[in-house]
Write a protein that holds these residues in place. Structure first.
Motif: not given
Length: 72
Positions: A56-68
């Protein structure tokens, strides 16, 4: 008659030790083994929970990076 009494006494002694051994074996499997079996269960439960949290933590980072990156 004395020989039958001695034989019966010895036979009952052997049977009683056998019953004691069986009961000790069953006590071992019902009391001690579940306590020992809980250790690998807890290890697998904790490792599974840690893998879930890391996923979940890695998935959350992936969403944050792609949105930025996309500017959203």
């Amino acid at each position: 008659m004395l020989a039958i009494k001695e034989f019966a006494s010895s036979f009952l002694l052997i049977v009683s030790w056998f019953i004691f051994a069986v009961s000790a074996y069953l006590l071992y499997w019902t009391i001690i083994m579940p306590i020992l079996a809980i250790i690998p269960f807890l290890i697998s439960l904790i490792s599974g929970f840690l893998c879930l949290l890391c996923s979940r933590k890695l998935d959350g980072r992936k969403k944050n990076n792609s949105s930025s990156i996309n500017g959203k």
